[in-house]
Write a protein that holds these residues in place. Structure first.
Motif, mmCIF file in Angstrom:
data_model
loop_
_atom_site.group_PDB
_atom_site.id
_atom_site.type_symbol
_atom_site.label_atom_id
_atom_site.label_comp_id
_atom_site.label_asym_id
_atom_site.label_seq_id
_atom_site.Cartn_x
_atom_site.Cartn_y
_atom_site.Cartn_z
ATOM 1 N N ARG A 3 8.403 5.221 20.751
ATOM 2 C CA ARG A 3 7.812 6.108 21.700
ATOM 3 C C ARG A 3 8.731 7.491 21.707
ATOM 4 O O ARG A 3 8.553 8.574 21.897
ATOM 5 N N ARG A 4 10.092 7.123 21.704
ATOM 6 C CA ARG A 4 11.060 8.362 21.793
ATOM 7 C C ARG A 4 11.008 9.148 20.502
ATOM 8 O O ARG A 4 11.081 10.434 20.599
ATOM 9 N N THR B 205 1.932 -2.895 22.783
ATOM 10 C CA THR B 205 2.314 -4.026 22.339
ATOM 11 C C THR B 205 1.537 -5.248 22.849
ATOM 12 O O THR B 205 0.947 -4.817 24.186
ATOM 13 N N GLU C 134 8.531 -4.780 23.645
ATOM 14 C CA GLU C 134 8.708 -3.609 24.567
ATOM 15 C C GLU C 134 9.959 -2.868 24.383
ATOM 16 O O GLU C 134 9.932 -1.590 24.206
ATOM 17 N N ARG C 135 11.096 -3.328 23.840
ATOM 18 C CA ARG C 135 12.350 -2.778 23.700
ATOM 19 C C ARG C 135 12.088 -2.047 22.410
ATOM 20 O O ARG C 135 12.480 -0.650 22.109
ATOM 21 N N SER C 136 11.525 -2.597 21.318
ATOM 22 C CA SER C 136 11.350 -1.863 20.018
ATOM 23 C C SER C 136 10.391 -0.414 20.151
ATOM 24 O O SER C 136 10.594 0.471 19.619
ATOM 25 N N ALA C 137 9.187 -0.975 20.990
ATOM 26 C CA ALA C 137 8.240 -0.017 21.271
ATOM 27 C C ALA C 137 8.801 1.372 21.789
ATOM 28 O O ALA C 137 8.517 2.475 21.752
ATOM 29 N N ALA C 138 9.813 1.144 22.828
ATOM 30 C CA ALA C 138 10.701 2.181 23.346
ATOM 31 C C ALA C 138 11.289 3.033 22.584
ATOM 32 O O ALA C 138 11.140 4.287 22.816
ATOM 33 N N THR C 139 11.972 2.437 21.648
ATOM 34 C CA THR C 139 12.617 3.215 20.416
ATOM 35 C C THR C 139 11.586 4.262 19.634
ATOM 36 O O THR C 139 11.769 5.178 19.355
ATOM 37 N N LYS D 131 6.368 10.906 19.885
ATOM 38 C CA LYS D 131 5.913 11.143 21.185
ATOM 39 C C LYS D 131 4.332 11.326 21.173
ATOM 40 O O LYS D 131 3.944 11.040 22.206
ATOM 41 N N GLU E 124 9.128 -9.229 25.401
ATOM 42 C CA GLU E 124 10.239 -8.400 25.856
ATOM 43 C C GLU E 124 11.052 -7.709 24.796
ATOM 44 O O GLU E 124 11.158 -6.304 24.702
#
Length: 557
Positions: free
Chosen positions: A420-421, A430, A413-418, A424, A410
Protein backbone atom coordinates in the motif's frame (compact mmCIF):
# COMPACT_ATOMS: atom_id res chain seq x y z
CA UNK A 1 31.68 -80.16 16.95
CA UNK A 2 28.58 -77.96 16.73
CA UNK A 3 30.13 -75.32 18.98
CA UNK A 4 33.38 -75.32 17.02
CA UNK A 5 31.50 -75.07 13.72
CA UNK A 6 29.53 -72.06 14.98
CA UNK A 7 32.73 -70.45 16.24
CA UNK A 8 34.45 -70.88 12.86
CA UNK A 9 31.46 -69.39 11.07
CA UNK A 10 31.60 -66.39 13.39
CA UNK A 11 35.31 -66.03 12.68
CA UNK A 12 34.58 -66.23 8.92
CA UNK A 13 32.03 -63.44 9.28
CA UNK A 14 34.49 -61.25 11.20
CA UNK A 15 37.30 -61.92 8.72
CA UNK A 16 34.96 -61.04 5.86
CA UNK A 17 33.99 -57.81 7.59
CA UNK A 18 37.57 -56.59 8.02
CA UNK A 19 37.90 -53.23 6.21
CA UNK A 20 41.28 -54.05 4.72
CA UNK A 21 40.71 -52.47 1.29
CA UNK A 22 38.95 -49.49 2.82
CA UNK A 23 41.75 -49.01 5.33
CA UNK A 24 44.42 -49.13 2.62
CA UNK A 25 42.66 -46.48 0.52
CA UNK A 26 42.03 -44.29 3.56
CA UNK A 27 45.69 -44.58 4.66
CA UNK A 28 46.70 -43.51 1.16
CA UNK A 29 44.65 -40.35 1.58
CA UNK A 30 41.78 -41.41 -0.67
CA UNK A 31 38.29 -40.21 0.26
CA UNK A 32 36.42 -43.45 -0.47
CA UNK A 33 32.96 -41.90 -0.50
CA UNK A 34 33.97 -39.13 -2.88
CA UNK A 35 35.88 -41.61 -5.03
CA UNK A 36 33.26 -44.24 -5.68
CA UNK A 37 30.54 -43.98 -8.30
CA UNK A 38 27.97 -45.32 -5.82
CA UNK A 39 29.62 -48.72 -6.29
CA UNK A 40 33.17 -49.21 -5.07
CA UNK A 41 33.92 -51.76 -7.81
CA UNK A 42 37.52 -52.52 -8.73
CA UNK A 43 37.11 -50.90 -12.16
CA UNK A 44 35.95 -47.66 -10.52
CA UNK A 45 38.88 -47.65 -8.09
CA UNK A 46 41.26 -48.47 -10.97
CA UNK A 47 39.96 -45.52 -12.96
CA UNK A 48 40.24 -43.12 -10.05
CA UNK A 49 43.31 -44.04 -8.01
CA UNK A 50 45.43 -46.04 -10.44
CA UNK A 51 46.42 -49.70 -10.83
CA UNK A 52 48.66 -49.96 -7.79
CA UNK A 53 46.08 -49.20 -5.12
CA UNK A 54 43.27 -50.80 -7.13
CA UNK A 55 44.94 -54.19 -7.40
CA UNK A 56 46.25 -54.03 -3.83
CA UNK A 57 42.76 -53.49 -2.43
CA UNK A 58 41.37 -56.16 -4.74
CA UNK A 59 43.98 -58.66 -3.56
CA UNK A 60 43.26 -57.89 0.09
CA UNK A 61 39.50 -58.40 -0.35
CA UNK A 62 40.04 -61.67 -2.20
CA UNK A 63 42.54 -62.80 0.44
CA UNK A 64 40.13 -62.33 3.33
CA UNK A 65 37.49 -64.42 1.55
CA UNK A 66 40.04 -67.14 0.82
CA UNK A 67 41.36 -67.07 4.40
CA UNK A 68 37.88 -67.35 5.92
CA UNK A 69 37.15 -70.50 3.90
CA UNK A 70 40.60 -71.96 4.54
CA UNK A 71 40.21 -71.64 8.31
CA UNK A 72 36.77 -73.25 8.26
CA UNK A 73 38.10 -76.16 6.21
CA UNK A 74 40.25 -77.23 9.19
CA UNK A 75 37.20 -79.13 10.49
CA UNK A 76 37.14 -81.20 7.26
CA UNK A 77 33.36 -80.76 7.08
CA UNK A 78 32.41 -79.59 3.56
CA UNK A 79 29.07 -78.15 4.69
CA UNK A 80 30.79 -75.90 7.25
CA UNK A 81 33.34 -74.84 4.66
CA UNK A 82 30.64 -73.77 2.18
CA UNK A 83 28.70 -72.05 4.94
CA UNK A 84 31.84 -70.10 5.84
CA UNK A 85 31.88 -68.73 2.30
CA UNK A 86 28.42 -67.30 2.91
CA UNK A 87 29.46 -65.97 6.34
CA UNK A 88 32.50 -64.17 4.89
CA UNK A 89 30.41 -62.60 2.13
CA UNK A 90 27.74 -61.46 4.59
CA UNK A 91 30.46 -60.01 6.80
CA UNK A 92 31.79 -57.98 3.89
CA UNK A 93 28.35 -56.69 2.96
CA UNK A 94 27.23 -55.98 6.53
CA UNK A 95 30.29 -55.21 8.65
CA UNK A 96 29.96 -53.88 12.19
CA UNK A 97 29.86 -50.09 11.97
CA UNK A 98 32.49 -49.65 14.66
CA UNK A 99 35.10 -51.05 12.26
CA UNK A 100 34.61 -48.03 10.01
CA UNK A 101 33.55 -45.24 12.32
CA UNK A 102 30.97 -44.26 9.68
CA UNK A 103 28.53 -45.86 7.27
CA UNK A 104 30.52 -48.57 5.44
CA UNK A 105 31.23 -47.92 1.74
CA UNK A 106 28.98 -49.83 -0.62
CA UNK A 107 31.43 -52.23 -2.22
CA UNK A 108 30.09 -54.99 -4.45
CA UNK A 109 32.03 -57.77 -2.77
CA UNK A 110 32.97 -59.48 -6.04
CA UNK A 111 36.59 -59.89 -4.99
CA UNK A 112 35.49 -61.51 -1.73
CA UNK A 113 33.35 -63.89 -3.81
CA UNK A 114 36.35 -64.68 -5.98
CA UNK A 115 38.37 -65.43 -2.86
CA UNK A 116 35.76 -67.74 -1.33
CA UNK A 117 35.29 -69.60 -4.63
CA UNK A 118 39.05 -70.12 -4.84
CA UNK A 119 39.00 -71.34 -1.25
CA UNK A 120 36.19 -73.81 -1.98
CA UNK A 121 38.12 -75.20 -4.94
CA UNK A 122 41.44 -75.49 -3.05
CA UNK A 123 39.86 -77.15 -0.01
CA UNK A 124 37.77 -79.53 -2.11
CA UNK A 125 34.48 -78.31 -0.63
CA UNK A 126 33.36 -77.76 -4.23
CA UNK A 127 34.77 -79.31 -7.44
CA UNK A 128 37.04 -77.06 -9.48
CA UNK A 129 34.53 -76.85 -12.32
CA UNK A 130 31.73 -75.79 -9.95
CA UNK A 131 33.91 -73.04 -8.45
CA UNK A 132 35.12 -71.88 -11.88
CA UNK A 133 31.66 -71.91 -13.51
CA UNK A 134 30.40 -68.70 -11.86
CA UNK A 135 33.58 -66.87 -12.87
CA UNK A 136 33.10 -67.89 -16.51
CA UNK A 137 29.42 -66.96 -16.47
CA UNK A 138 30.23 -63.65 -14.78
CA UNK A 139 32.82 -62.78 -17.42
CA UNK A 140 30.46 -63.68 -20.25
CA UNK A 141 27.42 -61.79 -18.98
CA UNK A 142 29.38 -58.74 -17.83
CA UNK A 143 31.35 -58.60 -21.05
CA UNK A 144 28.29 -58.95 -23.29
CA UNK A 145 25.82 -56.67 -21.50
CA UNK A 146 28.30 -54.50 -19.60
CA UNK A 147 26.54 -54.78 -16.23
CA UNK A 148 28.77 -56.11 -13.45
CA UNK A 149 25.85 -56.62 -11.07
CA UNK A 150 23.97 -58.71 -13.62
CA UNK A 151 27.10 -60.78 -14.28
CA UNK A 152 27.56 -61.41 -10.55
CA UNK A 153 24.00 -62.62 -10.09
CA UNK A 154 24.17 -64.80 -13.19
CA UNK A 155 27.41 -66.38 -11.93
CA UNK A 156 25.96 -67.05 -8.47
CA UNK A 157 22.83 -68.51 -10.04
CA UNK A 158 25.04 -70.90 -11.99
CA UNK A 159 26.90 -71.82 -8.79
CA UNK A 160 23.61 -72.44 -6.96
CA UNK A 161 22.46 -74.74 -9.78
CA UNK A 162 25.79 -76.57 -9.79
CA UNK A 163 25.64 -77.20 -6.03
CA UNK A 164 22.05 -78.42 -6.39
CA UNK A 165 23.17 -80.99 -8.98
CA UNK A 166 26.16 -82.16 -6.94
CA UNK A 167 25.86 -84.79 -4.17
CA UNK A 168 26.36 -82.03 -1.60
CA UNK A 169 24.70 -81.71 1.75
CA UNK A 170 21.62 -79.58 2.32
CA UNK A 171 23.60 -76.90 4.25
CA UNK A 172 25.96 -76.53 1.29
CA UNK A 173 23.08 -76.11 -1.14
CA UNK A 174 21.39 -73.61 1.15
CA UNK A 175 24.67 -71.70 1.53
CA UNK A 176 24.99 -71.43 -2.26
CA UNK A 177 21.42 -70.18 -2.46
CA UNK A 178 22.18 -67.78 0.40
CA UNK A 179 25.03 -66.25 -1.62
CA UNK A 180 22.61 -65.62 -4.50
CA UNK A 181 19.95 -64.14 -2.22
CA UNK A 182 22.45 -61.90 -0.40
CA UNK A 183 23.88 -60.63 -3.69
CA UNK A 184 20.40 -60.01 -5.11
CA UNK A 185 19.53 -57.90 -2.08
CA UNK A 186 22.84 -56.08 -2.34
CA UNK A 187 22.24 -55.36 -6.04
CA UNK A 188 18.56 -54.43 -5.81
CA UNK A 189 19.35 -50.79 -6.51
CA UNK A 190 21.59 -51.75 -9.44
CA UNK A 191 18.83 -53.92 -10.87
CA UNK A 192 16.42 -50.99 -10.53
CA UNK A 193 18.84 -48.73 -12.40
CA UNK A 194 19.21 -51.36 -15.12
CA UNK A 195 15.44 -51.38 -15.57
CA UNK A 196 15.37 -47.58 -15.60
CA UNK A 197 18.28 -47.41 -18.05
CA UNK A 198 20.56 -45.43 -15.73
CA UNK A 199 23.07 -48.06 -14.57
CA UNK A 200 26.65 -47.36 -15.73
CA UNK A 201 28.16 -50.07 -17.94
CA UNK A 202 31.72 -51.29 -17.90
CA UNK A 203 33.86 -48.62 -19.52
CA UNK A 204 31.45 -45.74 -18.91
CA UNK A 205 33.26 -42.63 -17.77
CA UNK A 206 31.55 -41.58 -14.55
CA UNK A 207 32.49 -37.98 -13.61
CA UNK A 208 34.43 -37.31 -10.44
CA UNK A 209 33.24 -35.07 -7.64
CA UNK A 210 34.98 -31.70 -7.65
CA UNK A 211 36.59 -32.19 -11.07
CA UNK A 212 35.77 -29.58 -13.72
CA UNK A 213 36.35 -30.13 -17.41
CA UNK A 214 34.09 -29.68 -20.42
CA UNK A 215 31.39 -31.56 -18.49
CA UNK A 216 29.96 -30.61 -15.11
CA UNK A 217 27.72 -32.79 -12.99
CA UNK A 218 24.65 -31.87 -11.00
CA UNK A 219 21.73 -33.69 -9.39
CA UNK A 220 18.09 -32.88 -8.80
CA UNK A 221 15.61 -34.44 -6.41
CA UNK A 222 12.12 -35.25 -7.68
CA UNK A 223 9.17 -37.18 -6.30
CA UNK A 224 5.82 -38.50 -7.58
CA UNK A 225 2.95 -36.03 -7.40
CA UNK A 226 0.31 -38.76 -7.52
CA UNK A 227 0.24 -42.52 -7.17
CA UNK A 228 0.09 -42.74 -10.97
CA UNK A 229 3.51 -41.07 -11.15
CA UNK A 230 4.85 -43.92 -9.03
CA UNK A 231 4.69 -46.23 -12.07
CA UNK A 232 6.80 -43.96 -14.30
CA UNK A 233 10.04 -45.71 -13.36
CA UNK A 234 10.34 -49.24 -14.70
CA UNK A 235 11.53 -50.60 -11.37
CA UNK A 236 8.06 -49.96 -9.92
CA UNK A 237 5.95 -50.46 -13.06
CA UNK A 238 5.34 -54.11 -12.18
CA UNK A 239 3.30 -52.99 -9.17
CA UNK A 240 0.67 -51.23 -11.25
CA UNK A 241 -1.29 -54.30 -12.44
CA UNK A 242 -1.13 -55.78 -8.94
CA UNK A 243 -2.70 -52.65 -7.47
CA UNK A 244 -5.27 -52.51 -10.29
CA UNK A 245 -6.34 -56.07 -9.52
CA UNK A 246 -6.50 -55.40 -5.80
CA UNK A 247 -3.68 -57.84 -4.99
CA UNK A 248 -1.72 -55.01 -3.37
CA UNK A 249 -3.44 -52.07 -1.71
CA UNK A 250 -2.61 -48.44 -2.44
CA UNK A 251 -1.94 -48.03 1.28
CA UNK A 252 0.76 -50.71 1.07
CA UNK A 253 2.42 -48.93 -1.85
CA UNK A 254 2.36 -45.65 0.04
CA UNK A 255 3.86 -47.30 3.10
CA UNK A 256 6.57 -48.90 0.98
CA UNK A 257 7.35 -45.55 -0.64
CA UNK A 258 8.00 -44.01 2.77
CA UNK A 259 10.64 -46.66 3.52
CA UNK A 260 12.63 -46.24 0.29
CA UNK A 261 15.85 -44.26 0.51
CA UNK A 262 16.82 -41.87 -2.31
CA UNK A 263 17.89 -43.57 -5.52
CA UNK A 264 19.03 -42.58 -8.98
CA UNK A 265 16.04 -42.94 -11.32
CA UNK A 266 17.09 -40.96 -14.38
CA UNK A 267 19.48 -38.60 -16.11
CA UNK A 268 19.30 -35.46 -18.19
CA UNK A 269 21.78 -35.64 -21.06
CA UNK A 270 22.54 -33.57 -24.11
CA UNK A 271 22.49 -30.21 -22.30
CA UNK A 272 25.25 -28.05 -23.77
CA UNK A 273 25.64 -24.33 -23.11
CA UNK A 274 26.42 -21.72 -25.74
CA UNK A 275 30.06 -21.69 -24.62
CA UNK A 276 30.34 -25.47 -25.18
CA UNK A 277 30.06 -26.80 -21.64
CA UNK A 278 28.14 -30.05 -21.20
CA UNK A 279 25.91 -30.44 -18.13
CA UNK A 280 24.93 -33.88 -16.86
CA UNK A 281 22.15 -34.03 -14.30
CA UNK A 282 21.20 -37.09 -12.25
CA UNK A 283 17.55 -37.35 -11.25
CA UNK A 284 17.23 -38.68 -7.72
CA UNK A 285 14.05 -39.75 -5.99
CA UNK A 286 12.75 -41.01 -2.71
CA UNK A 287 9.15 -41.61 -3.80
CA UNK A 288 7.35 -39.64 -1.10
CA UNK A 289 3.90 -38.41 -2.10
CA UNK A 290 2.91 -34.76 -1.42
CA UNK A 291 0.88 -35.50 1.71
CA UNK A 292 3.95 -37.06 3.36
CA UNK A 293 5.83 -33.76 3.10
CA UNK A 294 2.98 -32.10 4.96
CA UNK A 295 2.36 -34.78 7.57
CA UNK A 296 5.90 -36.11 8.16
CA UNK A 297 8.35 -33.21 7.68
CA UNK A 298 11.08 -34.95 9.72
CA UNK A 299 11.03 -37.96 7.39
CA UNK A 300 11.10 -35.72 4.32
CA UNK A 301 14.08 -33.77 5.69
CA UNK A 302 15.94 -37.00 6.46
CA UNK A 303 15.34 -38.27 2.93
CA UNK A 304 16.50 -34.96 1.45
CA UNK A 305 19.74 -35.20 3.44
CA UNK A 306 20.25 -38.77 2.23
CA UNK A 307 19.61 -37.57 -1.32
CA UNK A 308 22.24 -34.86 -1.02
CA UNK A 309 24.76 -37.44 0.21
CA UNK A 310 23.92 -39.72 -2.70
CA UNK A 311 24.36 -36.82 -5.12
CA UNK A 312 27.82 -36.18 -3.69
CA UNK A 313 28.75 -39.86 -4.02
CA UNK A 314 27.64 -39.79 -7.66
CA UNK A 315 30.06 -36.95 -8.38
CA UNK A 316 27.62 -34.03 -8.46
CA UNK A 317 28.80 -30.59 -7.40
CA UNK A 318 25.34 -29.17 -6.74
CA UNK A 319 21.98 -30.75 -5.92
CA UNK A 320 18.63 -29.05 -6.46
CA UNK A 321 15.52 -29.65 -4.38
CA UNK A 322 12.47 -29.85 -6.64
CA UNK A 323 8.74 -29.60 -5.96
CA UNK A 324 8.05 -30.27 -2.25
CA UNK A 325 11.69 -31.11 -1.56
CA UNK A 326 12.31 -27.37 -1.88
CA UNK A 327 10.41 -26.59 1.33
CA UNK A 328 11.83 -29.28 3.63
CA UNK A 329 14.45 -28.55 6.27
CA UNK A 330 13.82 -24.79 6.39
CA UNK A 331 13.77 -24.67 2.61
CA UNK A 332 17.05 -26.51 2.26
CA UNK A 333 19.05 -24.87 5.04
CA UNK A 334 19.07 -27.98 7.24
CA UNK A 335 20.02 -30.15 4.27
CA UNK A 336 22.99 -27.92 3.42
CA UNK A 337 24.13 -27.90 7.06
CA UNK A 338 24.02 -31.71 7.19
CA UNK A 339 25.89 -32.20 3.89
CA UNK A 340 28.37 -29.32 3.51
CA UNK A 341 30.39 -31.25 0.91
CA UNK A 342 27.90 -30.37 -1.85
CA UNK A 343 26.01 -27.20 -2.77
CA UNK A 344 22.27 -27.39 -2.07
CA UNK A 345 19.71 -25.07 -3.68
CA UNK A 346 15.93 -24.84 -3.59
CA UNK A 347 15.83 -23.02 -6.92
CA UNK A 348 13.87 -20.02 -5.63
CA UNK A 349 15.98 -17.29 -7.22
CA UNK A 350 15.68 -18.35 -10.85
CA UNK A 351 12.05 -19.36 -10.32
CA UNK A 352 11.39 -15.80 -9.21
CA UNK A 353 13.44 -14.57 -12.14
CA UNK A 354 11.44 -16.46 -14.74
CA UNK A 355 8.21 -15.15 -13.24
CA UNK A 356 9.58 -11.62 -13.14
CA UNK A 357 10.56 -11.96 -16.79
CA UNK A 358 7.20 -13.44 -17.80
CA UNK A 359 4.85 -11.00 -16.06
CA UNK A 360 5.45 -7.98 -18.36
CA UNK A 361 4.67 -10.14 -21.38
CA UNK A 362 1.50 -11.51 -19.78
CA UNK A 363 0.29 -8.05 -18.84
CA UNK A 364 1.11 -6.71 -22.31
CA UNK A 365 -0.79 -9.54 -24.01
CA UNK A 366 -3.71 -8.99 -21.63
CA UNK A 367 -3.80 -5.29 -22.49
CA UNK A 368 -3.53 -6.10 -26.20
CA UNK A 369 -6.92 -7.83 -26.00
CA UNK A 370 -8.49 -4.43 -25.38
CA UNK A 371 -8.64 -4.57 -21.59
CA UNK A 372 -7.42 -1.67 -19.48
CA UNK A 373 -5.08 -2.80 -16.70
CA UNK A 374 -5.93 0.32 -14.71
CA UNK A 375 -9.52 -0.93 -14.47
CA UNK A 376 -8.60 -4.59 -13.91
CA UNK A 377 -8.75 -6.65 -10.75
CA UNK A 378 -5.87 -9.06 -10.15
CA UNK A 379 -5.57 -11.79 -7.54
CA UNK A 380 -2.47 -13.44 -6.14
CA UNK A 381 -3.00 -16.87 -4.56
CA UNK A 382 -0.43 -18.06 -2.01
CA UNK A 383 0.57 -14.50 -1.21
CA UNK A 384 2.14 -15.59 2.09
CA UNK A 385 4.92 -17.22 0.05
CA UNK A 386 8.07 -15.53 -1.24
CA UNK A 387 7.38 -16.19 -4.93
CA UNK A 388 3.73 -15.10 -4.82
CA UNK A 389 4.53 -11.97 -2.83
CA UNK A 390 7.13 -11.09 -5.46
CA UNK A 391 4.39 -11.32 -8.08
CA UNK A 392 2.10 -9.14 -5.98
CA UNK A 393 4.81 -6.52 -5.60
CA UNK A 394 5.37 -6.44 -9.38
CA UNK A 395 1.74 -6.11 -10.47
CA UNK A 396 0.34 -3.98 -7.63
CA UNK A 397 1.16 -0.58 -9.22
CA UNK A 398 -0.34 -1.63 -12.57
CA UNK A 399 -3.88 -2.69 -11.64
CA UNK A 400 -6.91 -1.07 -10.03
CA UNK A 401 -7.48 -3.73 -7.36
CA UNK A 402 -5.21 -6.43 -6.00
CA UNK A 403 -6.62 -9.36 -3.99
CA UNK A 404 -4.04 -11.18 -1.87
CA UNK A 405 -5.12 -14.67 -0.83
CA UNK A 406 -3.23 -16.71 1.76
CA UNK A 407 -3.62 -18.74 4.93
CA UNK A 408 -2.13 -16.37 7.50
CA UNK A 409 -4.10 -13.12 7.74
CA UNK A 410 -1.59 -11.46 10.06
CA UNK A 411 1.26 -12.02 7.61
CA UNK A 412 -0.94 -11.01 4.68
CA UNK A 413 -1.75 -7.72 6.35
CA UNK A 414 1.91 -6.98 7.00
CA UNK A 415 2.72 -7.67 3.35
CA UNK A 416 -0.25 -5.64 2.17
CA UNK A 417 0.89 -2.67 4.29
CA UNK A 418 4.20 -2.70 2.44
CA UNK A 419 2.46 -2.75 -0.95
CA UNK A 420 0.00 0.00 0.00
CA UNK A 421 2.91 2.34 0.66
CA UNK A 422 4.44 1.54 -2.73
CA UNK A 423 1.20 1.49 -4.76
CA UNK A 424 -0.99 4.15 -3.17
CA UNK A 425 -3.52 4.25 -6.03
CA UNK A 426 -4.24 0.50 -5.89
CA UNK A 427 -6.90 -1.00 -3.65
CA UNK A 428 -5.33 -3.98 -1.89
CA UNK A 429 -7.57 -6.59 -0.28
CA UNK A 430 -6.38 -9.44 1.95
CA UNK A 431 -8.43 -12.59 2.48
CA UNK A 432 -8.29 -16.32 3.06
CA UNK A 433 -11.42 -16.98 0.96
CA UNK A 434 -11.00 -18.38 -2.54
CA UNK A 435 -14.49 -17.23 -3.56
CA UNK A 436 -13.10 -13.72 -4.00
CA UNK A 437 -11.32 -15.01 -7.14
CA UNK A 438 -14.66 -14.60 -8.93
CA UNK A 439 -13.94 -10.88 -9.05
CA UNK A 440 -10.49 -11.24 -10.66
CA UNK A 441 -9.68 -10.65 -14.33
CA UNK A 442 -6.10 -11.87 -13.79
CA UNK A 443 -5.10 -14.62 -11.36
CA UNK A 444 -1.50 -15.37 -10.40
CA UNK A 445 -1.09 -18.47 -8.26
CA UNK A 446 2.00 -19.97 -6.60
CA UNK A 447 1.14 -22.18 -3.66
CA UNK A 448 2.83 -25.27 -2.23
CA UNK A 449 -0.47 -27.08 -1.77
CA UNK A 450 -0.32 -30.76 -2.83
CA UNK A 451 -3.85 -30.52 -4.31
CA UNK A 452 -5.49 -28.11 -6.76
CA UNK A 453 -6.95 -25.01 -5.11
CA UNK A 454 -8.64 -23.27 -8.05
CA UNK A 455 -11.78 -24.81 -9.57
CA UNK A 456 -14.23 -23.67 -12.27
CA UNK A 457 -16.63 -22.03 -9.80
CA UNK A 458 -13.79 -19.78 -8.60
CA UNK A 459 -13.08 -18.29 -12.03
CA UNK A 460 -15.06 -15.57 -13.79
CA UNK A 461 -15.73 -15.59 -17.52
CA UNK A 462 -12.72 -14.51 -19.58
CA UNK A 463 -10.19 -14.67 -16.75
CA UNK A 464 -6.49 -15.33 -17.34
CA UNK A 465 -4.59 -17.56 -14.89
CA UNK A 466 -0.81 -17.71 -14.53
CA UNK A 467 -0.15 -20.98 -12.67
CA UNK A 468 3.25 -21.23 -10.99
CA UNK A 469 2.16 -23.94 -8.53
CA UNK A 470 4.00 -27.28 -8.48
CA UNK A 471 1.90 -29.41 -8.60
CA UNK A 472 -0.53 -27.24 -10.55
CA UNK A 473 -2.83 -25.06 -8.45
CA UNK A 474 -5.45 -25.06 -11.20
CA UNK A 475 -7.67 -28.13 -11.38
CA UNK A 476 -7.81 -29.93 -14.74
CA UNK A 477 -11.53 -29.13 -14.99
CA UNK A 478 -10.67 -25.43 -15.38
CA UNK A 479 -8.71 -26.23 -18.53
CA UNK A 480 -11.93 -27.50 -20.12
CA UNK A 481 -13.44 -24.00 -20.02
CA UNK A 482 -12.81 -22.36 -23.43
CA UNK A 483 -13.33 -18.84 -22.02
CA UNK A 484 -10.49 -19.17 -19.51
CA UNK A 485 -6.79 -19.00 -20.41
CA UNK A 486 -4.34 -20.92 -18.21
CA UNK A 487 -0.64 -20.11 -18.61
CA UNK A 488 1.92 -22.43 -16.95
CA UNK A 489 4.80 -20.62 -15.27
CA UNK A 490 8.42 -21.32 -14.41
CA UNK A 491 9.18 -23.59 -17.37
CA UNK A 492 12.61 -23.36 -19.02
CA UNK A 493 14.19 -25.01 -22.05
CA UNK A 494 17.92 -25.76 -21.50
CA UNK A 495 20.35 -25.30 -24.39
CA UNK A 496 21.25 -28.26 -26.58
CA UNK A 497 19.17 -31.33 -27.28
CA UNK A 498 18.18 -32.52 -23.82
CA UNK A 499 17.08 -36.13 -23.49
CA UNK A 500 15.80 -38.00 -20.45
CA UNK A 501 14.28 -41.36 -19.56
CA UNK A 502 11.88 -39.69 -17.10
CA UNK A 503 8.87 -37.59 -18.10
CA UNK A 504 9.17 -34.48 -15.96
CA UNK A 505 5.74 -33.35 -17.21
CA UNK A 506 6.92 -29.93 -18.39
CA UNK A 507 6.90 -30.72 -22.08
CA UNK A 508 9.56 -32.13 -24.38
CA UNK A 509 13.01 -30.66 -23.73
CA UNK A 510 11.78 -28.46 -20.86
CA UNK A 511 12.48 -28.38 -17.12
CA UNK A 512 11.19 -26.38 -14.13
CA UNK A 513 13.06 -23.19 -13.31
CA UNK A 514 14.31 -24.62 -10.00
CA UNK A 515 16.07 -27.41 -11.93
CA UNK A 516 17.45 -24.86 -14.39
CA UNK A 517 18.95 -22.94 -11.46
CA UNK A 518 20.76 -26.11 -10.41
CA UNK A 519 22.17 -26.48 -13.94
CA UNK A 520 23.26 -22.84 -14.08
CA UNK A 521 25.12 -23.08 -10.77
CA UNK A 522 26.94 -26.18 -12.05
CA UNK A 523 27.81 -24.49 -15.36
CA UNK A 524 29.04 -21.21 -13.88
CA UNK A 525 30.60 -22.53 -10.68
CA UNK A 526 28.86 -19.71 -8.79
CA UNK A 527 27.95 -21.84 -5.79
CA UNK A 528 27.49 -18.80 -3.57
CA UNK A 529 24.38 -17.93 -5.57
CA UNK A 530 22.46 -20.92 -4.21
CA UNK A 531 18.92 -20.36 -2.93
CA UNK A 532 18.32 -21.42 0.67
CA UNK A 533 15.72 -20.42 3.22
CA UNK A 534 12.85 -18.03 2.71
CA UNK A 535 14.88 -15.03 1.54
CA UNK A 536 15.69 -14.53 -2.13
CA UNK A 537 18.23 -11.80 -2.89
CA UNK A 538 17.35 -9.51 -5.80
CA UNK A 539 20.96 -9.61 -6.99
CA UNK A 540 20.77 -13.41 -7.25
CA UNK A 541 17.47 -13.24 -9.14
CA UNK A 542 19.07 -10.86 -11.64
CA UNK A 543 22.20 -13.02 -11.82
CA UNK A 544 20.30 -16.14 -12.88
CA UNK A 545 18.19 -14.26 -15.43
CA UNK A 546 21.33 -12.77 -17.02
CA UNK A 547 23.41 -15.96 -16.91
CA UNK A 548 20.54 -18.03 -18.28
CA UNK A 549 20.43 -15.82 -21.35
CA UNK A 550 24.20 -16.00 -21.82
CA UNK A 551 24.22 -19.80 -21.52
CA UNK A 552 21.28 -20.31 -23.85
CA UNK A 553 18.43 -21.12 -21.46
CA UNK A 554 15.01 -19.99 -22.71
CA UNK A 555 11.87 -19.29 -20.68
CA UNK A 556 8.91 -21.10 -22.22
CA UNK A 557 5.97 -18.73 -22.72
Amino acid sequence: MLFLSALLLLVAFLVGSLPVGHALLTRAGVNVRATNAHNLGVENVLRRVGPGLAFATAALDAAKGFLAVLMASSLHVPDVTVLSALAAYLGHLNPPRRLYGETPPRGRGNLVLLGVLAGLAVTGAAPLWAAALPVVVYAGVSGYWGFVSLGTLAGLAAFTLAMALLPAGVPSRLAALGLLVAATWRFKENLGRILDGTEPRLGDQVPLAGKRSDEVVSAFMIHPMTLEDFWVTQRFAWLRPLVARGLISEASVRQMAESIRPMKVGELRGIRTVDGKSIRCYLLSSPLLPDVFRDQPELATRRAIEGARLAHELGAEVVGLGAFWSVVGNKGQDVQAAVPQITVTNGGAYTSGTIKAAIPGILAHFAATGRDLKDATAAVVGANGVVAFGIARTIAPQVKTLIMIGRDMERLERSAATLRRAAKDTEIITTTAYDTLQEADLIFTATSDPNPVIFPHHVKTGAWIFDEGRPADVDASVLARPDVRVIPGGVVRPPGGMTTNIDLQFGAGAVPACLAETLIIAATGEHGRKSLGAQTLTENVNFFVEEAQKLGFEVVD
